[in-house]
Design a protein around this motif. Structure first.
Motif, PDB file in Angstrom:
ATOM      1  N   GLN A  90       0.832  -1.205   0.000  1.00 40.35           N
ATOM      2  CA  GLN A  90       0.000   0.000   0.000  1.00 40.35           C
ATOM      3  C   GLN A  90       0.867   1.255   0.000  1.00 40.35           C
ATOM      4  O   GLN A  90       1.936   1.274   0.601  1.00 40.35           O
ATOM      5  CB  GLN A  90      -0.961   0.001   1.194  1.00 40.35           C
ATOM      6  CG  GLN A  90      -0.327   0.252   2.555  1.00 40.35           C
ATOM      7  CD  GLN A  90       0.144  -1.033   3.223  1.00 40.35           C
ATOM      8  OE1 GLN A  90       0.363  -2.038   2.557  1.00 40.35           O
ATOM      9  NE2 GLN A  90       0.310  -0.992   4.522  1.00 40.35           N
ATOM     10  N   CYS A  91       0.355   2.318  -0.674  1.00 40.74           N
ATOM     11  CA  CYS A  91       1.122   3.566  -0.741  1.00 40.74           C
ATOM     12  C   CYS A  91       1.009   4.334   0.568  1.00 40.74           C
ATOM     13  O   CYS A  91       1.872   5.136   0.895  1.00 40.74           O
ATOM     14  CB  CYS A  91       0.636   4.420  -1.919  1.00 40.74           C
ATOM     15  SG  CYS A  91      -0.942   5.273  -1.648  1.00 40.74           S
ATOM     16  N   GLY A  92      -0.086   4.124   1.304  1.00 43.06           N
ATOM     17  CA  GLY A  92      -0.270   4.805   2.582  1.00 43.06           C
ATOM     18  C   GLY A  92      -0.810   6.221   2.451  1.00 43.06           C
ATOM     19  O   GLY A  92      -1.092   6.862   3.464  1.00 43.06           O
ATOM     20  N   ARG A  93      -0.969   6.707   1.225  1.00 44.18           N
ATOM     21  CA  ARG A  93      -1.378   8.111   1.050  1.00 44.18           C
ATOM     22  C   ARG A  93      -2.691   8.283   0.308  1.00 44.18           C
ATOM     23  O   ARG A  93      -3.334   9.321   0.428  1.00 44.18           O
ATOM     24  CB  ARG A  93      -0.292   8.863   0.261  1.00 44.18           C
ATOM     25  CG  ARG A  93       1.023   9.016   0.992  1.00 44.18           C
ATOM     26  CD  ARG A  93       2.044   9.763   0.158  1.00 44.18           C
ATOM     27  NE  ARG A  93       2.312   9.072  -1.102  1.00 44.18           N
ATOM     28  CZ  ARG A  93       3.190   8.070  -1.216  1.00 44.18           C
ATOM     29  NH1 ARG A  93       3.879   7.669  -0.178  1.00 44.18           N
ATOM     30  NH2 ARG A  93       3.394   7.490  -2.379  1.00 44.18           N
ATOM     31  N   CYS A  94      -3.123   7.300  -0.499  1.00 42.62           N
ATOM     32  CA  CYS A  94      -4.309   7.499  -1.337  1.00 42.62           C
ATOM     33  C   CYS A  94      -5.573   7.456  -0.468  1.00 42.62           C
ATOM     34  O   CYS A  94      -5.529   7.125   0.720  1.00 42.62           O
ATOM     35  CB  CYS A  94      -4.369   6.428  -2.433  1.00 42.62           C
ATOM     36  SG  CYS A  94      -4.815   4.788  -1.829  1.00 42.62           S
ATOM     37  N   ARG A  95      -6.704   7.789  -1.061  1.00 45.97           N
ATOM     38  CA  ARG A  95      -7.958   7.847  -0.308  1.00 45.97           C
ATOM     39  C   ARG A  95      -8.311   6.487   0.311  1.00 45.97           C
ATOM     40  O   ARG A  95      -8.735   6.397   1.450  1.00 45.97           O
ATOM     41  CB  ARG A  95      -9.092   8.317  -1.241  1.00 45.97           C
ATOM     42  CG  ARG A  95     -10.368   8.676  -0.519  1.00 45.97           C
ATOM     43  CD  ARG A  95     -11.253   9.535  -1.394  1.00 45.97           C
ATOM     44  NE  ARG A  95     -11.645   8.855  -2.624  1.00 45.97           N
ATOM     45  CZ  ARG A  95     -12.746   8.113  -2.756  1.00 45.97           C
ATOM     46  NH1 ARG A  95     -13.562   7.963  -1.736  1.00 45.97           N
ATOM     47  NH2 ARG A  95     -13.042   7.529  -3.898  1.00 45.97           N
ATOM     48  N   GLN A  96      -8.097   5.411  -0.461  1.00 46.31           N
ATOM     49  CA  GLN A  96      -8.409   4.077   0.065  1.00 46.31           C
ATOM     50  C   GLN A  96      -7.520   3.747   1.266  1.00 46.31           C
ATOM     51  O   GLN A  96      -7.992   3.246   2.288  1.00 46.31           O
ATOM     52  CB  GLN A  96      -8.224   3.014  -1.028  1.00 46.31           C
ATOM     53  CG  GLN A  96      -9.155   3.162  -2.226  1.00 46.31           C
ATOM     54  CD  GLN A  96     -10.617   2.946  -1.872  1.00 46.31           C
ATOM     55  OE1 GLN A  96     -10.957   2.409  -0.813  1.00 46.31           O
ATOM     56  NE2 GLN A  96     -11.504   3.373  -2.760  1.00 46.31           N
ATOM     57  N   CYS A  97      -6.224   4.030   1.147  1.00 39.92           N
ATOM     58  CA  CYS A  97      -5.315   3.761   2.271  1.00 39.92           C
ATOM     59  C   CYS A  97      -5.723   4.571   3.490  1.00 39.92           C
ATOM     60  O   CYS A  97      -5.751   4.060   4.615  1.00 39.92           O
ATOM     61  CB  CYS A  97      -3.871   4.104   1.884  1.00 39.92           C
ATOM     62  SG  CYS A  97      -3.057   2.834   0.905  1.00 39.92           S
ATOM     63  N   ARG A  98      -6.069   5.861   3.275  1.00 41.92           N
ATOM     64  CA  ARG A  98      -6.420   6.705   4.423  1.00 41.92           C
ATOM     65  C   ARG A  98      -7.704   6.220   5.085  1.00 41.92           C
ATOM     66  O   ARG A  98      -7.933   6.462   6.260  1.00 41.92           O
ATOM     67  CB  ARG A  98      -6.522   8.179   3.986  1.00 41.92           C
ATOM     68  CG  ARG A  98      -5.129   8.824   3.862  1.00 41.92           C
ATOM     69  CD  ARG A  98      -5.200  10.298   3.574  1.00 41.92           C
ATOM     70  NE  ARG A  98      -5.441  10.567   2.168  1.00 41.92           N
ATOM     71  CZ  ARG A  98      -6.505  11.194   1.679  1.00 41.92           C
ATOM     72  NH1 ARG A  98      -7.433  11.641   2.480  1.00 41.92           N
ATOM     73  NH2 ARG A  98      -6.635  11.377   0.381  1.00 41.92           N
ATOM     74  N   LEU A 104      -7.339  -1.998  -1.438  1.00 39.84           N
ATOM     75  CA  LEU A 104      -7.872  -1.318  -2.626  1.00 39.84           C
ATOM     76  C   LEU A 104      -7.013  -0.121  -3.008  1.00 39.84           C
ATOM     77  O   LEU A 104      -7.425   0.713  -3.822  1.00 39.84           O
ATOM     78  CB  LEU A 104      -9.324  -0.859  -2.357  1.00 39.84           C
ATOM     79  CG  LEU A 104     -10.320  -1.974  -2.051  1.00 39.84           C
ATOM     80  CD1 LEU A 104     -11.708  -1.388  -1.746  1.00 39.84           C
ATOM     81  CD2 LEU A 104     -10.430  -2.942  -3.227  1.00 39.84           C
ATOM     82  N   CYS A 105      -5.819  -0.028  -2.444  1.00 44.93           N
ATOM     83  CA  CYS A 105      -4.907   1.104  -2.687  1.00 44.93           C
ATOM     84  C   CYS A 105      -4.807   1.414  -4.183  1.00 44.93           C
ATOM     85  O   CYS A 105      -4.637   0.516  -4.999  1.00 44.93           O
ATOM     86  CB  CYS A 105      -3.524   0.760  -2.131  1.00 44.93           C
ATOM     87  SG  CYS A 105      -2.236   1.929  -2.601  1.00 44.93           S
ATOM     88  N   THR A 106      -4.906   2.695  -4.506  1.00 44.96           N
ATOM     89  CA  THR A 106      -4.776   3.100  -5.918  1.00 44.96           C
ATOM     90  C   THR A 106      -3.394   3.656  -6.214  1.00 44.96           C
ATOM     91  O   THR A 106      -3.073   3.941  -7.362  1.00 44.96           O
ATOM     92  CB  THR A 106      -5.830   4.176  -6.268  1.00 44.96           C
ATOM     93  OG1 THR A 106      -5.680   5.270  -5.349  1.00 44.96           O
ATOM     94  CG2 THR A 106      -7.231   3.619  -6.181  1.00 44.96           C
ATOM     95  N   GLY A 107      -2.566   3.824  -5.188  1.00 46.55           N
ATOM     96  CA  GLY A 107      -1.231   4.403  -5.395  1.00 46.55           C
ATOM     97  C   GLY A 107      -0.143   3.357  -5.490  1.00 46.55           C
ATOM     98  O   GLY A 107       1.020   3.700  -5.686  1.00 46.55           O
ATOM     99  N   THR A 108      -0.494   2.077  -5.362  1.00 50.33           N
ATOM    100  CA  THR A 108       0.533   1.026  -5.373  1.00 50.33           C
ATOM    101  C   THR A 108       1.114   0.844  -6.774  1.00 50.33           C
ATOM    102  O   THR A 108       0.426   1.050  -7.776  1.00 50.33           O
ATOM    103  CB  THR A 108      -0.036  -0.317  -4.868  1.00 50.33           C
ATOM    104  OG1 THR A 108       1.048  -1.238  -4.721  1.00 50.33           O
ATOM    105  CG2 THR A 108      -1.054  -0.906  -5.843  1.00 50.33           C
TER     106      THR A 108
END
Ligand SMILES: NC(=O)c1ccc[n+]([C@@H]2O[C@H](COP(=O)([O-])OP(=O)(O)OC[C@H]3O[C@@H](n4cnc5c(N)ncnc54)[C@H](O)[C@@H]3O)[C@@H](O)[C@H]2O)c1
Ligand SMILES: [Zn+2]
Ligand SMILES: [Zn+2]
Length: 367
Positions: A90-98, A104-108
């Motif tokens: 996970q990127c830890g920053r996108c809306r899904q991560c937050r 469902l991370c979109t920044g990975t």
């Protein structure tokens, strides 16, 4: 640093062994000496050309190992830590991560088979980039991954079990606990009893679901399903499947899980659940597969169809929980382990998986 790996250069052809150069573990990257990897049907999808992927590629995404070196920005791990790898860093920053939905991370960049900075983690002897499947590439002696993809696991959890936690177990147990939120006494059906379906069965037994109906085309898989907690066994080619499930559950199951990824069984799934029940899609089909639904039945009977990626799990929350359930004896994950082979027998493992021979193959990467 170089590591021995099995490389897929063309879909539908055997993998070849090659020494590959790993990037330096700079920034938040971690180098992991791999100890074990399971062989999952998702690897076979790429090897067989059913999922498009950039080649050459080192497959393998169900792995465990020991941290060998960490970049200067890594705070969570240190050399010597035992880890299970997550194929969805996970990127830890996108809306899904937050919102706490790391699955469902979109920044990975994992799903592009790249490091977070867009590079490949591997190069061949000529310096050409080689992709690592889902950012891991565990059919190798070592890998370099972002710290978000490596989760510390107690050192007393055997490598083969930590590896399975990396995909099949987290997916299957998570499908039960997280995606479907099955309660004690709920009835359930599992269609497809491979590594993922077997993990769903263990999850159902853990929460006290019942009856638990296992469906497969392999009699060996069905016999094994019984040892994992299935109370009823049905063959997938039984023409009266829907009627049998309705009779056992009193009108249809509360939950049905598809763990194959075939259009026919996905289409069948909602008819196995009763009024207000839910059909959970865990199997991931080949590119382009479409399945039809009966919208009147779904609306009239208030049925739900749920998609399930990675068991709706957050690796650094769910891996340690599952490891602890294993250590306490409540999740008997040893029952999932099939033949253990060295890395150079990867293609034999693919043949066994395609032919439904034995249980989940584990590659011993220290051999
Ligand atoms: N959702 C996720 O995040 C996730 C994670 C891992 C794997 N997967 C997917 O899950 C699926 C299963 O993976 P696996 O490694 O367990 O596969 P597997 O090959 O080990 O198991 C598949 C099982 O399905 C059975 N089967 C095949 N056709 C059948 C039919 N018509 N009726 C009944 N049973 C049938 C086979 O006998 C076998 O036991 C794959 O599509 C894989 O890509 C999804
Ligand atoms: Zn997998
Ligand atoms: Zn994210």
């Amino acid at each position: 640093m170089t590591a021995r790996a099995r490389v897929l250069t063309e879909a539908g052809t055997p993998t070849v062994e090659a020494p590959l150069e790993l990037v330096e573990p700079s920034g938040d990257l971690v180098r992991v000496r791999l100890t074990a990897s399971g062989v999952c049907h998702s690897d076979l999808r790429v090897a067989a050309g059913e999922w498009a992927a950039p080649l050459p590629m080192v497959l393998g995404h169900e792995g465990a190992g020991v941290v060998e070196a960490v970049g200067p920005d890594v705070r969570t791990l240190r050399p010597g830590d035992h880890v299970a790898l997550s194929w969805y860093a996970q990127c830890g920053r996108c809306r899904q991560c937050r919102q706490g939905r790391a699955w469902l991370c979109t920044g990975t960049q994992s799903t592009s088979h790249l490091l977070p900075d867009g590079r490949t983690s591997l190069r061949d002897a000529q310096g050409a980039p080689v992709h690592a499947f889902l950012g891991l590439g565990t059919f190798a002696e070592a890998t370099v991954v972002p710290a978000a993809a490596a989760v510390a696991i107690p050192a007393d959890v055997p490598a083969r079990i930590a590896a399975l936690i990396g995909c099949a177990v987290t997916t299957g147990v998570g499908a039960v606990l997280n995606t479907a939120a099955v309660r004690a006494g709920d009835s359930a059906v599992v269609v497809g009893c491979g590594g993922v379906g077997q993990s769903i069965l263990l999850g159902l037994a853990l929460v006290g679901a019942g009856p638990i109906i296992a469906i497969d085309l392999s009699d060996d898989r069905l016999a094994h399903a019984r040892t994992l907690g299935a109370t009823h066994l049905l063959r997938g080619d039984d023409p009266d499947l829907v009627d049998h499930v309705a009779a056992i559950t009193g009108g249809g199951a509360d939950h049905a899980f598809e763990a194959i990824g075939r259009a026919e069984t996905i289409t069948l799934l909602p008819s196995l659940v009763g009024r207000g029940g839910q059909a959970v899609l865990v199997g991931m089909p080949a590119d382009g597969v479409r399945a039809s639904i009966d919208p009147f039945d779904l609306a009239d009977a208030g049925k739900r169809v749920l998609g399930c990626n990675y068991g709706s799990s957050v690796a650094d929350v769910d891996f340690p929980r599952i490891a602890q359930l294993y250590r306490s004896g409540r999740l008997p994950l040893d029952a999932l382990v099939g033949v253990v082979r060295p890395l150079d027998e990867l293609d034999d493992a693919f043949s066994d998986l395609a032919g439904v021979v034995g249980l989940r193959t584990i590659l011993d990467l220290t051999a």
